[in-house]
Design a protein around this motif. Sequence first.
Motif, PDB file in Angstrom:
ATOM      1  N   SER A  47       0.877  -1.266   0.100  1.00 47.05           N
ATOM      2  CA  SER A  47       0.046   0.111   0.075  1.00 47.05           C
ATOM      3  C   SER A  47       0.935   1.308  -0.026  1.00 47.05           C
ATOM      4  O   SER A  47       0.542   2.340   0.252  1.00 47.05           O
ATOM      5  CB  SER A  47      -0.861   0.085   1.067  1.00 47.05           C
ATOM      6  OG  SER A  47      -2.030   0.932   1.022  1.00 47.05           O
ATOM      7  N   LEU A  92      -0.641  -8.049   3.607  1.00 50.41           N
ATOM      8  CA  LEU A  92      -1.212  -6.705   3.524  1.00 50.41           C
ATOM      9  C   LEU A  92      -1.144  -6.117   4.618  1.00 50.41           C
ATOM     10  O   LEU A  92      -0.598  -6.544   5.615  1.00 50.41           O
ATOM     11  CB  LEU A  92      -2.727  -6.906   3.034  1.00 50.41           C
ATOM     12  CG  LEU A  92      -3.310  -7.480   2.160  1.00 50.41           C
ATOM     13  CD1 LEU A  92      -4.853  -7.650   2.387  1.00 50.41           C
ATOM     14  CD2 LEU A  92      -2.967  -7.007   0.811  1.00 50.41           C
ATOM     15  N   PRO A  93      -1.002  -4.807   4.732  1.00 52.96           N
ATOM     16  CA  PRO A  93      -1.029  -4.152   5.804  1.00 52.96           C
ATOM     17  C   PRO A  93      -2.095  -4.286   6.732  1.00 52.96           C
ATOM     18  O   PRO A  93      -3.346  -4.756   6.321  1.00 52.96           O
ATOM     19  CB  PRO A  93      -1.225  -2.371   5.337  1.00 52.96           C
ATOM     20  CG  PRO A  93      -0.785  -2.501   3.982  1.00 52.96           C
ATOM     21  CD  PRO A  93      -1.077  -3.801   3.562  1.00 52.96           C
ATOM     22  N   MET A  95      -5.698  -4.137   8.442  1.00 46.18           N
ATOM     23  CA  MET A  95      -6.771  -3.516   7.733  1.00 46.18           C
ATOM     24  C   MET A  95      -7.197  -2.574   8.927  1.00 46.18           C
ATOM     25  O   MET A  95      -7.367  -2.849  10.302  1.00 46.18           O
ATOM     26  CB  MET A  95      -8.102  -4.440   7.707  1.00 46.18           C
ATOM     27  CG  MET A  95      -7.782  -5.603   6.552  1.00 46.18           C
ATOM     28  SD  MET A  95      -7.294  -5.094   4.861  1.00 46.18           S
ATOM     29  CE  MET A  95      -8.613  -5.189   4.125  1.00 46.18           C
ATOM     30  N   TYR A 515      -8.977   0.649   2.848  1.00 46.73           N
ATOM     31  CA  TYR A 515      -8.888  -0.097   3.978  1.00 46.73           C
ATOM     32  C   TYR A 515      -7.471   0.117   4.885  1.00 46.73           C
ATOM     33  O   TYR A 515      -7.551  -0.324   5.703  1.00 46.73           O
ATOM     34  CB  TYR A 515      -9.262  -1.537   3.766  1.00 46.73           C
ATOM     35  CG  TYR A 515     -10.638  -1.962   4.184  1.00 46.73           C
ATOM     36  CD1 TYR A 515     -10.908  -1.933   5.750  1.00 46.73           C
ATOM     37  CD2 TYR A 515     -11.548  -2.276   3.478  1.00 46.73           C
ATOM     38  CE1 TYR A 515     -12.239  -2.304   6.263  1.00 46.73           C
ATOM     39  CE2 TYR A 515     -12.802  -2.826   3.761  1.00 46.73           C
ATOM     40  CZ  TYR A 515     -13.126  -2.769   5.199  1.00 46.73           C
ATOM     41  OH  TYR A 515     -14.472  -3.169   5.420  1.00 46.73           O
ATOM     42  N   THR A 516      -6.428   0.934   4.047  1.00 49.29           N
ATOM     43  CA  THR A 516      -5.241   0.779   4.591  1.00 49.29           C
ATOM     44  C   THR A 516      -4.695   2.126   4.549  1.00 49.29           C
ATOM     45  O   THR A 516      -4.876   3.240   5.554  1.00 49.29           O
ATOM     46  CB  THR A 516      -4.199  -0.103   3.711  1.00 49.29           C
ATOM     47  OG1 THR A 516      -4.296   0.247   2.366  1.00 49.29           O
ATOM     48  CG2 THR A 516      -4.630  -1.582   3.968  1.00 49.29           C
ATOM     49  N   ARG A 517      -4.044   2.834   3.471  1.00 46.61           N
ATOM     50  CA  ARG A 517      -3.104   4.140   3.791  1.00 46.61           C
ATOM     51  C   ARG A 517      -4.392   4.952   3.936  1.00 46.61           C
ATOM     52  O   ARG A 517      -4.024   5.989   4.469  1.00 46.61           O
ATOM     53  CB  ARG A 517      -2.258   4.161   2.277  1.00 46.61           C
ATOM     54  CG  ARG A 517      -2.997   4.029   1.239  1.00 46.61           C
ATOM     55  CD  ARG A 517      -1.793   4.590   0.091  1.00 46.61           C
ATOM     56  NE  ARG A 517      -2.366   4.773  -1.314  1.00 46.61           N
ATOM     57  CZ  ARG A 517      -2.440   3.724  -1.979  1.00 46.61           C
ATOM     58  NH1 ARG A 517      -2.097   2.310  -1.633  1.00 46.61           N
ATOM     59  NH2 ARG A 517      -3.026   3.865  -3.463  1.00 46.61           N
ATOM     60  N   GLY A 530      -0.584   1.893   8.090  1.00 48.07           N
ATOM     61  CA  GLY A 530      -1.413   1.987   6.753  1.00 48.07           C
ATOM     62  C   GLY A 530      -0.728   1.617   5.746  1.00 48.07           C
ATOM     63  O   GLY A 530      -1.263   1.204   4.446  1.00 48.07           O
ATOM     64  N   SER A 531       0.676   1.309   5.737  1.00 43.61           N
ATOM     65  CA  SER A 531       1.397   0.788   4.544  1.00 43.61           C
ATOM     66  C   SER A 531       2.524   0.002   5.182  1.00 43.61           C
ATOM     67  O   SER A 531       2.976   0.527   6.282  1.00 43.61           O
ATOM     68  CB  SER A 531       1.872   1.919   3.738  1.00 43.61           C
ATOM     69  OG  SER A 531       2.666   2.825   4.311  1.00 43.61           O
ATOM     70  N   LEU A 540       0.263  -5.849  10.317  1.00 43.27           N
ATOM     71  CA  LEU A 540       0.252  -6.606   8.868  1.00 43.27           C
ATOM     72  C   LEU A 540      -0.709  -7.831   9.233  1.00 43.27           C
ATOM     73  O   LEU A 540      -0.719  -8.436  10.514  1.00 43.27           O
ATOM     74  CB  LEU A 540       1.749  -6.956   8.409  1.00 43.27           C
ATOM     75  CG  LEU A 540       2.627  -7.701   9.359  1.00 43.27           C
ATOM     76  CD1 LEU A 540       2.343  -9.214   9.335  1.00 43.27           C
ATOM     77  CD2 LEU A 540       3.985  -7.379   9.240  1.00 43.27           C
TER      78      LEU A 540
END
Length: 575
Positions: A47, A92-93, A95, A515-517, A530-531, A540
């Motif tokens: 992200s 993913l980062p 959520m 949903y992240t950054r 967020g990332s 994560l």
Amino acid sequence: MWLQVMVWILANAGIWFCLGSVVAQETAKPARESANILFLNGHIYTSNPKQPWAEAIAIRGGRIQDVGTNVALKRYRGAKTQVIDLAGRIMLPGMIDNHTHFLWASFGLAGVKVNAARNLNNMEAILTEYAKAHPTESWVYGDGWPYGAYWPSGLPTKDLLDRIFPDRPATIMSEDGHSLWVNSRAMAVAGITRDTPNPAGATRGTIVRDPQTGEPTGVMEEGAKSLIMRVMEANLPEEEKFRRLRIGLKFANEHGITSVVNATGDIPEMEAYEKLHQRGELTVRMTTAFAEDVGVRHTLSEQELRDFEAARQRFQGAWVRAGIVKFFTDGVIETHSAAMLEPYADTPGKKGEMLYTPEELKQDFLELDRRGFQVMTHAVGDGAVRTVLDAYEFVEKQNGPRDRRWRIEHMEVVDPADRPRFAKLGIIAAFQPWCCPQLGDPWGDHVGKERLSAGLPWRDVIEPGAILSMGSDWPVESLNPFPIIQTGATRRTGPGKDAFFPNQALTLDQMLAGYTRNNAYTEFMEKQIGSLETGKLADLIVLSQDLYKIPAVQIGKTKVLLTMVDGRTVWRSGL
């Protein structure tokens, strides 16, 4: 000759001195610290637009040490490094959910869930089983009942709850969180009788009554809910509150949620999260907005403003945060309480009502902006959306530009003329994608066939350049982000259903950013979470299937194999 020798000796001494300095400098450099945890062989969505994908990630001391390729990051492998082979799985980062009611949703999760009932017989069976399984629970709480023809009169009544829970209070929240179904015992404890007026003033709502007798039927709408909820919370021991919150925290981590924004809350709720954090039990980062409940207005009294400021000063860490003030400007379409530009299709002349006048909103927003607060505003109907946009625009013209990051929530109907205004004004579009309304259900029938296409215009709001923020409005929708992402991508409620105006569907890239950054940005936390970037907190998740390699209709089946917050594993299953 002697002079030449001396010159040579001095020159070489200078060379050796310089070389010695270089060697000393190299020796003085600290050795590269090994990672506590090293993930390899992953398909890692960071992200981070500057480095969207990676293979490996190193974590040390609760933060991300480095992100990159397997080859580059193997240098962080030490004797004590825990190495996790992702074997091609997607990471993913963590959520971030933009809109929850975590406290009451956790209570509902710990209580009776009635959303699986398909008729009154199912409902009675679920409640009866719960009553037998929890004979000592002093105050029964749950959620999930629907509106509409499910009930003979359109709404539930106290009679069923009285029969199943005759000697203790019972309260069941509606599926949208705007109405509360209660029994006679709950009303008695709260002091609600036939003579109790509907709340007015700062708290506005309706005690639903029998049209013949005037007796309360057992449903509290909008602000009237607070007449019961305040009493329930006051009667609940602190440790019982913590027990229910722990159930919610586990549920969140199981579904990859590492941070939330609570759209209602107060200082006691923030204190509860802080106490859990001090105990080492808080596993979700909590940003909590000031608001009591639907139908309850802010007064901006001296005491209220002091509370806002006290919370902002007290709670500003990475785990428990304040600083947002939440406004409710209208209700919901299902009860004709959302404010519309044109009358509802099935109630000629009725447009719903605003909780504030346009001038009240402008003045309240001006005062909060002058004090530097962030504002998020519930606006469901197109009339409410326009009024809030107008008020936000007025504030910027009066007070000038600043980094506000103000938001509007829900926006279930938005007039086409207002959709580009989000980008123009820099307003964050905080959607909680659900789908899909249709004629024959309360939402569809109230809006009507002619305006059905105006419902849920996600893409039209985002495409001009507005920032998309994603979430659930838990417990209105499940906290699990993956069915919500599937809904956003497909505009379908399930297999075989027709897509609801599919031109408004969102892309996977848009939603994962949301949903992240983007959600980190909405919390002023983009430098921390967020990332997946070097130096950020190690929040994560690892998933059971790669969202970029499956059809959109399968996204909802995704399971979370690992959730990590601050570099600490808080959920693990199958990895």
